[in-house]
Design a protein around this motif. Structure first.
Motif, PDB file in Angstrom:
ATOM      1  N   GLY A  13       0.790  -1.225   0.000  1.00 29.57           N
ATOM      2  CA  GLY A  13       0.000   0.000   0.000  1.00 29.57           C
ATOM      3  C   GLY A  13       0.819   1.270   0.000  1.00 29.57           C
ATOM      4  O   GLY A  13       0.273   2.372  -0.013  1.00 29.57           O
ATOM      5  N   GLY A  15       2.629   2.381  -2.337  1.00 28.04           N
ATOM      6  CA  GLY A  15       2.609   3.039  -3.641  1.00 28.04           C
ATOM      7  C   GLY A  15       3.653   2.527  -4.618  1.00 28.04           C
ATOM      8  O   GLY A  15       3.960   3.198  -5.602  1.00 28.04           O
ATOM      9  N   LYS A  16       4.190   1.350  -4.391  1.00 22.69           N
ATOM     10  CA  LYS A  16       5.221   0.797  -5.285  1.00 22.69           C
ATOM     11  C   LYS A  16       4.677   0.602  -6.706  1.00 22.69           C
ATOM     12  O   LYS A  16       5.280   1.070  -7.667  1.00 22.69           O
ATOM     13  CB  LYS A  16       5.735  -0.554  -4.746  1.00 22.69           C
ATOM     14  CG  LYS A  16       6.364  -0.469  -3.380  1.00 22.69           C
ATOM     15  CD  LYS A  16       6.839  -1.821  -2.897  1.00 22.69           C
ATOM     16  CE  LYS A  16       5.714  -2.823  -2.657  1.00 22.69           C
ATOM     17  NZ  LYS A  16       4.832  -2.504  -1.526  1.00 22.69           N
ATOM     18  N   SER A  17       3.539  -0.083  -6.817  1.00 17.21           N
ATOM     19  CA  SER A  17       2.979  -0.338  -8.153  1.00 17.21           C
ATOM     20  C   SER A  17       2.666   0.978  -8.854  1.00 17.21           C
ATOM     21  O   SER A  17       2.928   1.132 -10.050  1.00 17.21           O
ATOM     22  CB  SER A  17       1.696  -1.162  -8.041  1.00 17.21           C
ATOM     23  OG  SER A  17       1.924  -2.325  -7.289  1.00 17.21           O
ATOM     24  N   THR A  18       2.124   1.912  -8.089  1.00 17.73           N
ATOM     25  CA  THR A  18       1.753   3.205  -8.662  1.00 17.73           C
ATOM     26  C   THR A  18       2.992   3.969  -9.138  1.00 17.73           C
ATOM     27  O   THR A  18       3.002   4.557 -10.214  1.00 17.73           O
ATOM     28  CB  THR A  18       0.990   4.041  -7.605  1.00 17.73           C
ATOM     29  OG1 THR A  18       0.012   3.210  -6.994  1.00 17.73           O
ATOM     30  CG2 THR A  18       0.322   5.235  -8.241  1.00 17.73           C
ATOM     31  N   ARG A 127       1.480   9.221   1.086  1.00 16.97           N
ATOM     32  CA  ARG A 127       0.234   9.444   1.837  1.00 16.97           C
ATOM     33  C   ARG A 127       0.388  10.465   2.956  1.00 16.97           C
ATOM     34  O   ARG A 127      -0.300  10.393   3.980  1.00 16.97           O
ATOM     35  CB  ARG A 127      -0.282   8.134   2.421  1.00 16.97           C
ATOM     36  CG  ARG A 127      -0.722   7.154   1.356  1.00 16.97           C
ATOM     37  CD  ARG A 127      -0.935   5.823   1.997  1.00 16.97           C
ATOM     38  NE  ARG A 127      -1.477   4.869   1.062  1.00 16.97           N
ATOM     39  CZ  ARG A 127      -2.779   4.644   0.920  1.00 16.97           C
ATOM     40  NH1 ARG A 127      -3.651   5.306   1.612  1.00 16.97           N
ATOM     41  NH2 ARG A 127      -3.193   3.748   0.047  1.00 16.97           N
ATOM     42  N   ASP A 129      -0.503  13.328   2.590  1.00 16.28           N
ATOM     43  CA  ASP A 129      -1.745  14.115   2.503  1.00 16.28           C
ATOM     44  C   ASP A 129      -2.807  13.563   3.448  1.00 16.28           C
ATOM     45  O   ASP A 129      -3.695  14.279   3.900  1.00 16.28           O
ATOM     46  CB  ASP A 129      -2.259  14.153   1.064  1.00 16.28           C
ATOM     47  CG  ASP A 129      -2.364  12.773   0.435  1.00 16.28           C
ATOM     48  OD1 ASP A 129      -3.279  12.557  -0.354  1.00 16.28           O
ATOM     49  OD2 ASP A 129      -1.539  11.886   0.757  1.00 16.28           O
ATOM     50  N   ASP A 156       3.971  11.769  -3.522  1.00 15.11           N
ATOM     51  CA  ASP A 156       2.691  11.169  -3.869  1.00 15.11           C
ATOM     52  C   ASP A 156       2.964  10.265  -5.058  1.00 15.11           C
ATOM     53  O   ASP A 156       3.323  10.735  -6.134  1.00 15.11           O
ATOM     54  CB  ASP A 156       1.670  12.255  -4.230  1.00 15.11           C
ATOM     55  CG  ASP A 156       0.268  11.670  -4.404  1.00 15.11           C
ATOM     56  OD1 ASP A 156       0.159  10.527  -4.910  1.00 15.11           O
ATOM     57  OD2 ASP A 156      -0.704  12.339  -4.036  1.00 15.11           O
ATOM     58  N   ARG A 158       1.272   8.872  -7.051  1.00 10.78           N
ATOM     59  CA  ARG A 158       0.453   9.093  -8.247  1.00 10.78           C
ATOM     60  C   ARG A 158       0.991  10.254  -9.076  1.00 10.78           C
ATOM     61  O   ARG A 158       0.548  10.492 -10.186  1.00 10.78           O
ATOM     62  CB  ARG A 158      -0.994   9.382  -7.819  1.00 10.78           C
ATOM     63  CG  ARG A 158      -1.625   8.229  -7.059  1.00 10.78           C
ATOM     64  CD  ARG A 158      -2.873   8.668  -6.331  1.00 10.78           C
ATOM     65  NE  ARG A 158      -2.582   9.713  -5.339  1.00 10.78           N
ATOM     66  CZ  ARG A 158      -3.489  10.264  -4.550  1.00 10.78           C
ATOM     67  NH1 ARG A 158      -4.755   9.909  -4.639  1.00 10.78           N
ATOM     68  NH2 ARG A 158      -3.150  11.194  -3.672  1.00 10.78           N
TER      69      ARG A 158
END
Ligand SMILES: Nc1nc2c(ncn2[C@@H]2O[C@H](COP(=O)(O)OP(=O)(O)O)[C@@H](O)[C@H]2O)c(=O)[nH]1
Ligand SMILES: [Mg+2]
Lengths: 182, 393
Positions: A13, A15-18, A127, A129, A156, A158
C-alpha cells in the motif's frame, strides 16, 4: 544494449505499483515468481507464488532499465537478495498513514542493509496528505541513528514528477558529479 | 508619513486594484518612495493614476476611465505587456526599482505639465491608442509564450544574474553579500525561530498587506488572500525601514481556531514560503558574513518535491551530503555558475538546513579539490537515465 534494474520496496500500500507505473513505458505487469519456501516448522518444502511488479524504461541507445517492485508481504523477504543482485539502487517507499511508519522504515532498511551499503537508497514518504505525522524531520532523525543521510522526500506515488525527482536524487547520490546529457 | 512630505506628495489613485495590492502600494510609497507619493481614494482629485489591467472587468473599466480622464498620467500594471499609448507600463510581479522609475516618470510628466501647461506625450510609437485586449486574448497568450517567458524570468528572480566572482578580489566579493535583516526575510526568520519555541498556538504578523499566521509545528502559513505570490515577491525586495510597522503577536490555539472559523484563511507550506522568500531576497547572493573558503554543512536533503527547485540543487545537495565543500569549490567541482550555489545555500540557510562549518580550517582550493570522488563506473548510464527522466517530465 545492456540491461539494468532498479528496485522499489516498502510495505503493502505504500505506492510501489503506482510509482513504477508512473515511470514505466509499458503497463505495469505483475509477474508470477514461483519460489520454494522452506518452512522452518515443517519438513516439507512448499511452493508459493508471489506477485512481483514489473515496469520498463528504455533509454536512447536501447539500454533497458527494468523496474522491480518487491512483494510487500514481509514473509517473502527470502526473495529480496536474489532480486536486488546487480541492482543500481533502492527506492524505499514508506506509507505515512500506516500504524508505525518509523518501524516500517527500520524494518526495510535492515532487510536491504547489504544492498544499500553497496549502492544507495532514496526514501519517499507517501500518503502524507492523509497523515502528516511522523514528520520528515523524524525520519531524518531515525536515519541518522543508523548512520544514513539519504534523500527523504514527501512523495505522492500518483504524481510522476515526485517519483521522478526521487529517482533523480538517487542517481545524484550514487554519483554527485553527474550531469544530464543534453 | 510626515506632514511636510504630504504637502508636495503626488496624489495617486489606484483603479481596478484589490485591497492587498493597494496596501502594498502604500508600503512602497512610504518606504522606498520616501513619502513622495500618496494614495488617495477619489479619482476626481487625483494627480495621477495606477491602473490594474488584470482585474475582472478591466477592459470596460479602462474604457470608461480613459473617456472621463483622457489626460491623467497613468501607470498601467499587468502580467502581460500592454503598450497603451500615453501610459507608463509596469509588468507584474512588480519590481520595486522599475516601479519607482515609473513613478518618477509620472512625477516628471506632472512637473513638465505644470511648467508648460501642456500635456507631454510619451512613448507613442506611431500607433493609435488601443484599449486593453479582451480577457480571452490575454488568456490565450498566457497559455503559450508567456509561460516560457515567465519561467526564465522566475529563474532570474530566484538566482539573479551575477557572473562568477574571483574570491581573491575583495571588490568582487563584496558584491555577493546581502543582509537578510535589512529585508522582510530577516523579520520572518525571527518570527519563525520564535514560533518554533511555542508549544501551542502560533505567531501573527501584522502590518503586511495581509495578516499572516505562522504555525511552525504544522509547517503552515495561514494567509488572508489567495494570490499572495506577486505581492509577496514585491514585498521581499522592500528594504525594511523603521517606518514599516511590522508586529509579531503570539496567538493562542483558541484564537487561531476562532480566526479560522471567521476569516477566509489559506494554508501554505511554511518551509516553502521561507525558502522562496530567501531566494527572492538573495537573488543569487549569500548572507552577509558567510565565509567563502570554509565548508558548507548540509544537515539533510531538502524536501525537494515540495520546494522550489533551483538549477543544479540536486547535484549540490548530493555533493554536500557526501562531502563538505566550500561554496566556491562547489561551483568549481560541479562546473556550474556560482549564483546557483549561492541561491541554493541562501534558501537552505533560511530554513536552517545549511550553515558554514566554522571549525574547518581554510583549505587551499587545490587540496580540497584533489579529494574529489572518482567517477562512478556507471556515470554514462546515469547521465542517459537522467536525461530521460528530465525529458519525460
Ligand atoms: N492519498 C494518497 N494515495 C496514494 C499516495 N501514493 C499512492 N497512493 C494510492 O495508494 C494505493 C496503493 O498504492 P499501490 O501502488 O498499490 O501500493 P503498493 O502495494 O506498494 O504497490 C493506490 O490506490 C495509490 O493510488 C499518496 O501519496 N496519497
Ligand atoms: Mg502493488
Amino acid at each position: 544494449m545492456s540491461n539494468y534494474k532498479l528496485i522499489f520496496t516498502g510495505p503493502t500500500g505504500a505506492g510501489k505499483s503506482t510509482a513504477i507505473a508512473a515511470l514505466s513505458e509499458i503497463p505495469v505487469v505483475t509477474t508470477e515468481a514461483k519460489s520454494t519456501l522452506r518452512n522452518p516448522h515443517q519438513e516439507f518444502k512448499t511452493t508459493v507464488t508471489v506477485g512481483l511488479d514489473y515496469g520498463l524504461l528504455k533509454l536512447k541507445n536501447n539500454d533497458k532499465i527494468h523496474l522491480y517492485g518487491t512483494p510487500g508481504q514481509e514473509r517473502f523477504d527470502f526473495m529480496w537478495d536474489i532480486l536486488t543482485e546487480g541492482g543500481l539502487g533502492l527506492i524505499l517507499l514508506i506509507d505515512n498513514a500506516r500504524i508505525a511508519p518509523l518501524e516500517d522504515l527500520r524494518f526495510f532498511l535492515k532487510a536491504f542493509e547489504d544492498f544499500i551499503k553497496q549502492t544507495q537508497v532514496a526514501v519517499g514518504i507517501t500518503r502524507m496528505d492523509l497523515s502528516s505525522k511522523p514528520k520528515l524531520s523524524e525520519y531524518h532523525k531515525e536515519l541518522r541513528k543508523l548512520g544514513l543521510n539519504p534523500p527523504v522526500f514527501d512523495v505522492d506515488a500518483r504524481n510522476k514528477k515526485d517519483v521522478s525527482l526521487l529517482l533523480q536524487a538517487l542517481l545524484y547520490s550514487l554519483d554527485p558529479n553527474l550531469k544530464a546529457e543534453r | 508619513m510626515t506632514q511636510s512630505t504630504t504637502k508636495s506628495a503626488l496624489r495617486i489613485v489606484a483603479v481596478g486594484m484589490d485591497k492587498p495590492t493597494q496596501r502594498l502600494l502604500e508600503m512602497v510609497f512610504n518606504g522606498p518612495g520616501r513619502g513622495e507619493y500618496f494614495l488617495i481614494e477619489q479619482l476626481e482629485v487625483a494627480q495621477a493614476c495606477i491602473f490594474d489591467l488584470d482585474g475582472i472587468e478591466a477592459a470596460k473599466l479602462w474604457a470608461n476611465y480613459r473617456q472621463q480622464y483622457p489626460s491623467l498620467p497613468t501607470i498601467v500594471l499587468s502580467l502581460n505587456h500592454h503598450d497603451v499609448a500615453g501610459t507608463v507600463f509596469v509588468k507584474k510581479p512588480i519590481e520595486i526599482e522599475k516601479f519607482l522609475k515609473a513613478l518618477a516618470k509620472i512625477k516628471q510628466m506632472k512637473e513638465e505639465e505644470a511648467a508648460t501647461g501642456d500635456l507631454p506625450q510619451i512613448s507613442v510609437k506611431g500607433q493609435p491608442a488601443h484599449l486593453a485586449p479582451t480577457q480571452t486574448t490575454r488568456e490565450a497568450k498566457l497559455a503559450t509564450e508567456i509561460t516560457v517567458e515567465q519561467e526564465e524570468e522566475a529563474l532570474h528572480q530566484y538566482c539573479g544574474y551575477h557572473s562568477d566572482i574571483n574570491p581573491q578580489r575583495s571588490e568582487e566579493v563584496e558584491k555577493i553579500y546581502y543582509d537578510p535583516n535589512n529585508y522582510l526575510q530577516g523579520f520572518f526568520e525571527k518570527a519563525f525561530a520564535f514560533s518554533q519555541q511555542l508549544e501551542t498556538g502560533g505567531i501573527l504578523i501584522e502590518g503586511l498587506y495581509t495578516p499572516m499566521i505562522l504555525l511552525s509545528e504544522k509547517n503552515q502559513l495561514l494567509c488572508g488572500c489567495e494570490a499572495a505570490e506577486n505581492q509577496l515577491r514585491t514585498m521581499t525586495l522592500l528594504p525594511l525601514s523603521k517606518s514599516s510597522h511590522l508586529r509579531m503577536i503570539t496567538l493562542a490555539e483558541t484564537e487561531i481556531q476562532q480566526r479560522l472559523a471567521t476569516e477566509k484563511l489559506m494554508a501554505q507550506s511554511l518551509d516553502n514560503f521561507l525558502w522562496k522568500m530567501a531566494l527572492w531576497t538573495a537573488r543569487g547572493k549569500i548572507p552577509k558574513g558567510t565565509d567563502l573558503s570554509k565548508d558548507v554543512v548540509l544537515v539533510n536533503w531538502p524536501n525537494f518535491t515540495r520546494l522550489v527547485l533551483t538549477p543544479h540543487a540536486l547535484e549540490i545537495s548530493a555533493l554536500w551530503i557526501a562531502n563538505p565543500y566550500s561554496l566556491i569549490d562547489t561551483a568549481k567541482m560541479l562546473n556550474i555558475p556560482q549564483r546557483y550555489v549561492f541561491a541554493f545555500f541562501s534558501a537552505a540557510c533560511a530554513i536552517k538546513l545549511a550553515f558554514i562549518d566554522r571549525r574547518t580550517d581554510t583549505r587551499s582550493p587545490a587540496s580540497s579539490l584533489a579529494g574529489s570522488r572518482s567517477e562512478h563506473p556507471k556515470r554514462n548510464l546515469f547521465k542517459r537515465l537522467l536525461a530521460r527522466l528530465r525529458g519525460g517530465e
